[in-house]
Design a protein around this motif. Structure first.
Motif, PDB file in Angstrom:
ATOM      1  N   GLY A 265      15.344 -46.563 -32.861  1.00  0.00           N
ATOM      2  CA  GLY A 265      15.369 -47.806 -33.982  1.00  0.00           C
ATOM      3  C   GLY A 265      14.407 -47.756 -34.699  1.00  0.00           C
ATOM      4  N   THR A 266      13.492 -46.892 -34.646  1.00  0.00           N
ATOM      5  CA  THR A 266      12.264 -46.742 -35.755  1.00  0.00           C
ATOM      6  C   THR A 266      11.988 -45.460 -36.179  1.00  0.00           C
ATOM      7  OG1 THR A 266      10.394 -46.383 -34.062  1.00  0.00           O
ATOM      8  CG2 THR A 266      11.264 -48.727 -34.023  1.00  0.00           C
ATOM      9  N   ARG A 267      11.213 -45.346 -37.365  1.00  0.00           N
ATOM     10  CA  ARG A 267      10.884 -43.907 -37.984  1.00  0.00           C
ATOM     11  C   ARG A 267       9.766 -44.004 -38.738  1.00  0.00           C
ATOM     12  NH1 ARG A 267      15.480 -40.650 -37.826  1.00  0.00           N
ATOM     13  NH2 ARG A 267      14.366 -38.957 -38.810  1.00  0.00           N
ATOM     14  N   SER A 268       9.137 -42.985 -39.195  1.00  0.00           N
ATOM     15  CA  SER A 268       7.838 -43.065 -40.011  1.00  0.00           C
ATOM     16  C   SER A 268       8.287 -43.364 -41.300  1.00  0.00           C
ATOM     17  CB  SER A 268       7.154 -41.623 -39.747  1.00  0.00           C
ATOM     18  OG  SER A 268       7.964 -40.747 -40.484  1.00  0.00           O
TER      19      SER A 268
ATOM     20  N   ARG B 166      -0.727 -47.659 -48.621  1.00  0.00           N
ATOM     21  CA  ARG B 166      -2.286 -47.275 -48.658  1.00  0.00           C
ATOM     22  C   ARG B 166      -2.814 -47.493 -47.204  1.00  0.00           C
ATOM     23  NH1 ARG B 166      -4.578 -51.133 -52.656  1.00  0.00           N
ATOM     24  NH2 ARG B 166      -4.313 -49.536 -54.292  1.00  0.00           N
ATOM     25  N   GLY B 167      -3.482 -46.297 -47.180  1.00  0.00           N
ATOM     26  CA  GLY B 167      -4.198 -46.162 -45.663  1.00  0.00           C
ATOM     27  C   GLY B 167      -3.164 -46.030 -44.593  1.00  0.00           C
ATOM     28  N   GLN B 168      -1.775 -45.594 -45.055  1.00  0.00           N
ATOM     29  CA  GLN B 168      -0.730 -45.518 -44.062  1.00  0.00           C
ATOM     30  C   GLN B 168      -0.163 -43.944 -44.165  1.00  0.00           C
ATOM     31  OE1 GLN B 168       1.822 -48.775 -43.760  1.00  0.00           O
ATOM     32  NE2 GLN B 168      -0.141 -50.074 -43.753  1.00  0.00           N
TER      33      GLN B 168
ATOM     34  N   ASN C  42       4.437 -46.019 -38.591  1.00  0.00           N
ATOM     35  CA  ASN C  42       5.628 -46.723 -38.406  1.00  0.00           C
ATOM     36  C   ASN C  42       5.656 -48.030 -38.118  1.00  0.00           C
ATOM     37  OD1 ASN C  42       8.036 -47.533 -37.014  1.00  0.00           O
ATOM     38  ND2 ASN C  42       8.219 -45.260 -35.814  1.00  0.00           N
ATOM     39  N   GLU C  43       6.050 -48.997 -39.340  1.00  0.00           N
ATOM     40  CA  GLU C  43       5.975 -50.220 -39.418  1.00  0.00           C
ATOM     41  C   GLU C  43       6.656 -50.935 -38.264  1.00  0.00           C
ATOM     42  OE1 GLU C  43       5.238 -54.090 -41.271  1.00  0.00           O
ATOM     43  OE2 GLU C  43       4.459 -52.231 -42.003  1.00  0.00           O
TER      44      GLU C  43
ATOM     45  N   ALA D 289       4.859 -60.933 -27.639  1.00  0.00           N
ATOM     46  CA  ALA D 289       4.108 -59.744 -27.284  1.00  0.00           C
ATOM     47  C   ALA D 289       4.780 -58.709 -28.112  1.00  0.00           C
ATOM     48  CB  ALA D 289       3.507 -59.630 -25.956  1.00  0.00           C
ATOM     49  N   LYS D 290       4.596 -58.411 -29.380  1.00  0.00           N
ATOM     50  CA  LYS D 290       5.244 -57.098 -29.872  1.00  0.00           C
ATOM     51  C   LYS D 290       4.297 -56.717 -31.165  1.00  0.00           C
ATOM     52  CE  LYS D 290       8.268 -60.246 -32.589  1.00  0.00           C
ATOM     53  NZ  LYS D 290       9.765 -60.601 -33.099  1.00  0.00           N
ATOM     54  N   PRO D 291       4.370 -55.418 -31.671  1.00  0.00           N
ATOM     55  CA  PRO D 291       3.563 -55.192 -32.627  1.00  0.00           C
ATOM     56  C   PRO D 291       3.601 -55.996 -33.807  1.00  0.00           C
ATOM     57  CG  PRO D 291       4.960 -53.126 -31.894  1.00  0.00           C
ATOM     58  CD  PRO D 291       5.393 -54.500 -31.272  1.00  0.00           C
ATOM     59  N   VAL D 292       2.324 -56.272 -34.186  1.00  0.00           N
ATOM     60  CA  VAL D 292       2.081 -57.343 -35.504  1.00  0.00           C
ATOM     61  C   VAL D 292       2.579 -56.384 -36.775  1.00  0.00           C
ATOM     62  CG1 VAL D 292      -0.382 -56.588 -35.738  1.00  0.00           C
ATOM     63  CG2 VAL D 292       0.710 -58.621 -36.936  1.00  0.00           C
ATOM     64  N   SER D 293       3.638 -56.631 -37.553  1.00  0.00           N
ATOM     65  CA  SER D 293       4.326 -56.285 -38.822  1.00  0.00           C
ATOM     66  C   SER D 293       4.116 -57.185 -39.845  1.00  0.00           C
ATOM     67  CB  SER D 293       5.690 -55.879 -38.436  1.00  0.00           C
ATOM     68  OG  SER D 293       6.532 -55.736 -39.595  1.00  0.00           O
TER      69      SER D 293
END
Length: 566
Positions: A58-61, A137-139, A157-158, A426-430
């Motif tokens: 469910g995620t992509r670059s 930027r930077g990504q 990958n946001e 607790a999940k990635p900060v977005s």
């Protein structure tokens, strides 16, 4: 007296030889390093952010999203550079560097006539009514070696909170390119923080140094550009590239602080971290790192912060001067103790590890394979996560948030306090998730949903070999480049694991008949629907082929059933 000077000269030579002989050599074998890579201990971040080759489901670059939304991968390379440039609101070229004698896995395929090209996105789009602007930027970073026919892509990958390592393989004229996800364990032997890396100043191996630029220009017969990029550059380019890699590298650290620094149940810690990040981002100059809220964060971090601390990986590798290595006594000794690399030696792609290992070794201090100590190790008393979270927001984000709190910084605190607890699990900060939580409506984003994307492909899976159905050879020559392996599901209608599946998919797409009917639609309002597109290399090849090109069109058209079965 002459005898004394002779002895002094001999001692100098002996001392020089001893110096070089005693220089630390790098015996690192990349194949062994890859196989010995072990997953880190079971911290919160490693459980939440898996280190699989393919992105979490469910995620992509970011790269995949950009390519999918622009109808596929452009060719040649200058069109890909232009695609990134067109995303920039100011229309500026991406930061670009040429490295003829570098240290990548494909270094044996690059030289002064065909240097490795690096580009990095350096912009952020403004938010518009209803949506958040792109912030690469930077990504987003790319490295292309023309002779290897391969682009290495590192992009964020946001949704997964990690950088993705990808390859564009078979990227050449008349070829069918493949966008695949690389073997992560191979990439992280050099990218030890799982993010971007770059040399330190003064960047002698880049075209920002006049001697290197001149050597490229001579090798290319006096040309001023290569792959649409300037052969002569200024030191500001590698300087900015270095800054962007540092920013990208710290995103992974920020994820660790958000997850491991606060712990599995550290929701209040993460809430406090966001408050401070917004205060800092709103007014960096007046931010007080000793304020009571910062002290509160330190206490909250102390509960779960890893005892060994959180390392900030070293993303800078030592400067190397390949031209300088060939001059004077150093150059003489280099020729004596090593062999010249001929173009084509070494790895032909990122998986040819044995060929790479056969190349002459660099000094350990110069080799990105050598283990690098961290830049620093953060403890619970450090509040660097505040700056990391703040850096995720764009200037336009902060403008919107400031307006939402009536330009009262203290109101940020109340707004964050009002957010539901699930925002801080607790999940990635977005950046996108936080903006949606803080503003609610009007926060659509281009690059999250994967519903309209084809499945991600892993490297190492062989491309389709046409043997059974001869008609597929025409589609391979003229259509696969855009319609097989395209990240966009809508355009990936020539995908399939085998020839039968591919042919069935083609026959199921009756619109192909009209798209290939040049004779009927050329010069009409439907001409823009004809395939291949007029600006594609496949179109040029069909035109140049004359009658054989027309015959190919006819064969492909007849392979697809008409809309009516009579």
């Amino acid at each position: 007296m002459k005898r004394v000077w002779r002895w002094i000269g001999l001692l100098v030579v002996v001392a020089g030889c001893l110096f070089w002989l005693l220089q630390p050599k790098n015996d690192a074998n990349i194949a062994e390093l890859v196989h010995s890579t072990k997953a880190p201990a079971g911290s919160v971040s490693t459980k939440v952010i898996p280190q699989t080759d393919l992105p979490p489901e469910g995620t992509r670059s970011l790269f995949d999203h950009i390519i999918a939304q622009n109808d596929g991968l452009p060719y040649p390379y200058d069109k890909l550079v232009k695609l990134i440039q067109d995303q920039n609101p100011n229309g500026e070229m991406p930061i670009n560097i040429l490295i003829p004698d570098g240290r990548s896995l494909l270094k044996g395929l690059a030289d002064y006539k065909h240097p490795r090209s690096l580009i990095a996105a350096d912009f952020e789009q403004k938010n518009k009514a209803g949506g958040l602007g792109l912030r690469p930027r930077g990504q987003l970073f790319m490295g292309f070696v023309e002779n290897a026919r391969e682009i290495e892509v590192l992009s964020y990958n946001e949704a997964a909170g990690r950088f993705e390592f990808q390859l564009v393989q078979n990227y050449c004229a008349g070829c069918v390119p493949r966008i695949v996800y690389a073997q992560r364990a191979i990439c992280t032997t050099c990218h030890q923080g799982a993010g971007p890396i770059f040399p330190q100043r003064p960047w002698n191996e880049t075209n920002a140094q006049p001697d290197t630029a001149e050597a490229i220009r001579i090798a290319r017969g006096g040309a001023e550009k290569y792959l649409s990029l300037p052969i002569s550059n200024v030191l500001a380019s590698p300087d900015r590239f270095d800054q962007l890699t540092d920013e990208g590298n710290f995103i992974n650290v920020t994820q660790r602080i958000w997850l491991d620094g606060c712990g599995l149940n550290g929701n209040e810690c993460r809430r406090t971290l966001l408050k401070l990040a917004l205060l800092y981002r709103d007014s960096p100059g007046s931010f007080d790192p000793e304020q009571p809220l910062a002290k509160q964060l330190q206490k909250l971090q102390a509960v779960n912060y890893p005892k060994q601390g959180i390392a900030v990986p070293e993303s800078d590798i030592f400067n190397r001067d390949p031209l300088g290595e060939r001059r004077g006594f150093k150059g003489w000794w280099h020729k004596l103790t090593s062999r010249d690399i001929k173009l084509g030696e070494g790895a032909m792609n990122n998986e040819d590890l044995d060929a790479f290992d056969r190349l002459p070794k660099l000094q350990a201090r110069l080799d990105p394979l050598s283990q690098r100590p961290p830049k620093q190790t953060l403890s619970a008393n450090d509040i660097d996560g505040v700056y990391g979270v703040a850096a995720l927001f764009s200037s336009s984000d902060i403008d919107q948030l400031s307006e939402a709190v009536n330009y009262q910084p203290s109101a940020y605190l109340a707004k964050v306090d009002a957010l539901p607890n699930e925002v801080f699990v607790a999940k990635p900060v977005s950046r996108v998730a936080l903006m949606r939580a803080l503003l609610g409506q009007g926060t659509n984003y281009c690059c999250l949903s994967t519903k309209e994307m084809s499945p991600p492909q892993a490297s190492g899976v062989p491309p389709l070999k046409v043997k059974k159905h001869a008609i597929l050879k025409d589609f391979e020559d003229h259509c696969f480049a855009c319609h097989r392996g395209n990240p966009s599901k809508r355009l990936n209608f020539m995908g399939g694991a085998d020839e039968d599946a591919v042919l069935a998919s083609i026959k199921d797409k009756s619109e192909i008949r009209d798209a290939l009917d040049w004779e009927r639609y050329t010069g009409t309002e439907k001409a823009n629907k004809l395939m291949p597109p007029r600006d594609s290399i496949q179109y040029e090849e069909l035109i140049d082929a004359g009658k054989s090109g027309q015959d190919a069109l006819k064969r492909m058209r007849e392979a697809v059933p008409s809309l009516f079965g009579f």
